[in-house]
Design a protein around this motif. Sequence first.
Motif, PDB file in Angstrom:
ATOM      1  N   GLU A   1      32.780 -54.377  14.917  1.00  0.00           N
ATOM      2  CA  GLU A   1      32.700 -52.956  15.272  1.00  0.00           C
ATOM      3  C   GLU A   1      33.628 -52.671  16.438  1.00  0.00           C
ATOM      4  N   PHE A   2      34.315 -51.520  16.382  1.00  0.00           N
ATOM      5  CA  PHE A   2      35.101 -51.081  17.531  1.00  0.00           C
ATOM      6  C   PHE A   2      35.199 -49.563  17.512  1.00  0.00           C
ATOM      7  N   ASP A   3      35.643 -49.021  18.663  1.00  0.00           N
ATOM      8  CA  ASP A   3      35.597 -47.579  18.899  1.00  0.00           C
ATOM      9  C   ASP A   3      37.006 -47.004  18.932  1.00  0.00           C
ATOM     10  N   VAL A   4      37.167 -45.826  18.343  1.00  0.00           N
ATOM     11  CA  VAL A   4      38.511 -45.251  18.256  1.00  0.00           C
ATOM     12  C   VAL A   4      38.601 -43.874  18.925  1.00  0.00           C
ATOM     13  N   HIS A   5      39.657 -43.721  19.703  1.00  0.00           N
ATOM     14  CA  HIS A   5      40.032 -42.436  20.302  1.00  0.00           C
ATOM     15  C   HIS A   5      41.463 -42.125  19.880  1.00  0.00           C
ATOM     16  N   VAL A   6      41.890 -40.878  20.104  1.00  0.00           N
ATOM     17  CA  VAL A   6      43.295 -40.540  19.870  1.00  0.00           C
ATOM     18  C   VAL A   6      43.912 -40.199  21.227  1.00  0.00           C
TER      19      VAL A   6
ATOM     20  N   ASP B   1      46.000 -52.967  32.197  1.00  0.00           N
ATOM     21  CA  ASP B   1      45.357 -54.250  31.919  1.00  0.00           C
ATOM     22  C   ASP B   1      43.910 -53.967  31.485  1.00  0.00           C
ATOM     23  N   ALA B   2      43.603 -54.350  30.252  1.00  0.00           N
ATOM     24  CA  ALA B   2      42.252 -54.105  29.727  1.00  0.00           C
ATOM     25  C   ALA B   2      41.351 -55.330  29.908  1.00  0.00           C
ATOM     26  N   GLY B   3      41.766 -56.254  30.794  1.00  0.00           N
ATOM     27  CA  GLY B   3      40.967 -57.449  31.069  1.00  0.00           C
ATOM     28  C   GLY B   3      41.690 -58.703  30.615  1.00  0.00           C
ATOM     29  N   LYS B   4      41.738 -59.712  31.482  1.00  0.00           N
ATOM     30  CA  LYS B   4      42.413 -60.985  31.191  1.00  0.00           C
ATOM     31  C   LYS B   4      43.846 -60.771  30.700  1.00  0.00           C
ATOM     32  N   GLY B   5      44.486 -59.702  31.197  1.00  0.00           N
ATOM     33  CA  GLY B   5      45.871 -59.427  30.823  1.00  0.00           C
ATOM     34  C   GLY B   5      46.044 -58.793  29.453  1.00  0.00           C
ATOM     35  N   GLU B   6      44.939 -58.465  28.802  1.00  0.00           N
ATOM     36  CA  GLU B   6      45.012 -57.829  27.473  1.00  0.00           C
ATOM     37  C   GLU B   6      45.448 -56.378  27.578  1.00  0.00           C
ATOM     38  N   LYS B   7      46.109 -55.892  26.518  1.00  0.00           N
ATOM     39  CA  LYS B   7      46.510 -54.481  26.462  1.00  0.00           C
ATOM     40  C   LYS B   7      45.506 -53.716  25.603  1.00  0.00           C
ATOM     41  N   ILE B   8      45.440 -52.410  25.822  1.00  0.00           N
ATOM     42  CA  ILE B   8      44.618 -51.579  24.935  1.00  0.00           C
ATOM     43  C   ILE B   8      45.272 -51.601  23.557  1.00  0.00           C
ATOM     44  N   PRO B   9      44.548 -52.021  22.513  1.00  0.00           N
ATOM     45  CA  PRO B   9      45.202 -52.103  21.197  1.00  0.00           C
ATOM     46  C   PRO B   9      45.161 -50.788  20.413  1.00  0.00           C
ATOM     47  N   THR B  10      46.151 -50.619  19.546  1.00  0.00           N
ATOM     48  CA  THR B  10      46.091 -49.505  18.593  1.00  0.00           C
ATOM     49  C   THR B  10      45.218 -49.954  17.420  1.00  0.00           C
ATOM     50  N   LEU B  11      44.794 -48.992  16.625  1.00  0.00           N
ATOM     51  CA  LEU B  11      43.988 -49.324  15.441  1.00  0.00           C
ATOM     52  C   LEU B  11      44.767 -50.261  14.514  1.00  0.00           C
ATOM     53  N   GLU B  12      46.042 -49.999  14.337  1.00  0.00           N
ATOM     54  CA  GLU B  12      46.843 -50.862  13.444  1.00  0.00           C
ATOM     55  C   GLU B  12      46.917 -52.299  13.972  1.00  0.00           C
ATOM     56  N   GLU B  13      47.093 -52.448  15.274  1.00  0.00           N
ATOM     57  CA  GLU B  13      47.157 -53.801  15.840  1.00  0.00           C
ATOM     58  C   GLU B  13      45.848 -54.558  15.589  1.00  0.00           C
ATOM     59  N   VAL B  14      44.745 -53.831  15.673  1.00  0.00           N
ATOM     60  CA  VAL B  14      43.446 -54.476  15.434  1.00  0.00           C
ATOM     61  C   VAL B  14      43.318 -54.885  13.962  1.00  0.00           C
ATOM     62  N   LEU B  15      43.697 -53.987  13.070  1.00  0.00           N
ATOM     63  CA  LEU B  15      43.599 -54.315  11.635  1.00  0.00           C
ATOM     64  C   LEU B  15      44.537 -55.475  11.290  1.00  0.00           C
ATOM     65  N   ASN B  16      45.719 -55.485  11.897  1.00  0.00           N
ATOM     66  CA  ASN B  16      46.660 -56.591  11.629  1.00  0.00           C
ATOM     67  C   ASN B  16      46.072 -57.922  12.079  1.00  0.00           C
ATOM     68  N   LEU B  17      45.402 -57.903  13.229  1.00  0.00           N
ATOM     69  CA  LEU B  17      44.807 -59.149  13.711  1.00  0.00           C
ATOM     70  C   LEU B  17      43.645 -59.589  12.810  1.00  0.00           C
ATOM     71  N   ILE B  18      42.782 -58.653  12.467  1.00  0.00           N
ATOM     72  CA  ILE B  18      41.601 -59.009  11.652  1.00  0.00           C
ATOM     73  C   ILE B  18      42.044 -59.450  10.248  1.00  0.00           C
ATOM     74  N   ASP B  19      43.051 -58.759   9.716  1.00  0.00           N
ATOM     75  CA  ASP B  19      43.682 -59.198   8.472  1.00  0.00           C
ATOM     76  C   ASP B  19      42.675 -59.541   7.364  1.00  0.00           C
ATOM     77  N   ARG B  20      41.644 -58.719   7.237  1.00  0.00           N
ATOM     78  CA  ARG B  20      40.606 -58.880   6.195  1.00  0.00           C
ATOM     79  C   ARG B  20      39.756 -60.138   6.361  1.00  0.00           C
ATOM     80  N   LYS B  21      39.776 -60.737   7.533  1.00  0.00           N
ATOM     81  CA  LYS B  21      38.938 -61.940   7.723  1.00  0.00           C
ATOM     82  C   LYS B  21      37.469 -61.552   7.885  1.00  0.00           C
ATOM     83  N   THR B  22      37.226 -60.329   8.335  1.00  0.00           N
ATOM     84  CA  THR B  22      35.864 -59.775   8.388  1.00  0.00           C
ATOM     85  C   THR B  22      35.957 -58.333   7.895  1.00  0.00           C
TER      86      THR B  22
END
Length: 238
Positions: A36-41, A77-98
């Motif tokens: 689960e994750f939350d989306v804004h524009v 910095d969104a924590g531990k040097g992470e960037k705020i991801p776009t929705l596409e970046e999240v989907l690319n990472l998950i890549d249908r694994k869940t």
Amino acid sequence: MDTFIKIAHRGASGHEPENTLRAFEKAIELGADMIEFDVHVCKSGEAVVMHDATVDRTTNGKGEIVGKALKELKSLDAGKGEKIPTLEEVLNLIDRKTKVNIELKRSETAEPVTKIIHNYVLNKDWSYDDFLVSSSDFAELKSFFDKKIPVKLGVIIRKGNSGLKNIIFRKYSYLDFAKSINAFSIHFSKFLASSKRIKEARRQGFSVFVWTVNSESEIKKFKARKTDGIFSDFPDRL
Ligand code: G3P
Ligand code: MG
């Protein structure tokens, strides 16, 4: 639904900074069935993954997401040097694994999210069945439903914003509203997830998921209430 669904809330946010690629990677590693994750524009129009309407709590910046272009958000910095991801970046990472549960946090999210889902199904081998789109903003959920995209919908019921002030909700019970948009599931806050409410929602044919449940004793309690799934910051505990 027969099987119990383990849902990583904002990714494995008990282990890694919430709603970051790190948290999503960890959720996959820990065997979550759904993330689960939350989306804004943001100001420049991209769908970005963050919980709050401002960047204050989860990054080193200040101000509202709607007031910032993607470039500015990406400098934070969104924590531990992470960037705020776009929705596409999240989907690319998950890549249908869940499976993914996209929570629409604000008005004007339905449109860009619809476009992105269509694109991932038509061009990137995803299936509409990989998505569950939810919101506690009933007007936005209705507007998503009106786009007639064949993904499952979830109605979020939260304390203090159970939709009573919402123009749509005023006319119906939440289960009637859920029926009117052909919802798949009801997502209860744990503070509202009584045995009675869970039973009634399931009797009416909805799957029931409860959030956010982190302690072993509460996990046991809500499993015993016959929920179909639980959202946890620690999907490894489910
Ligand atoms: O979608 C379940 C849960 O995430 C809703 O609450 O405030 O954590 O987005 P919140
Ligand atoms: Mg959420």
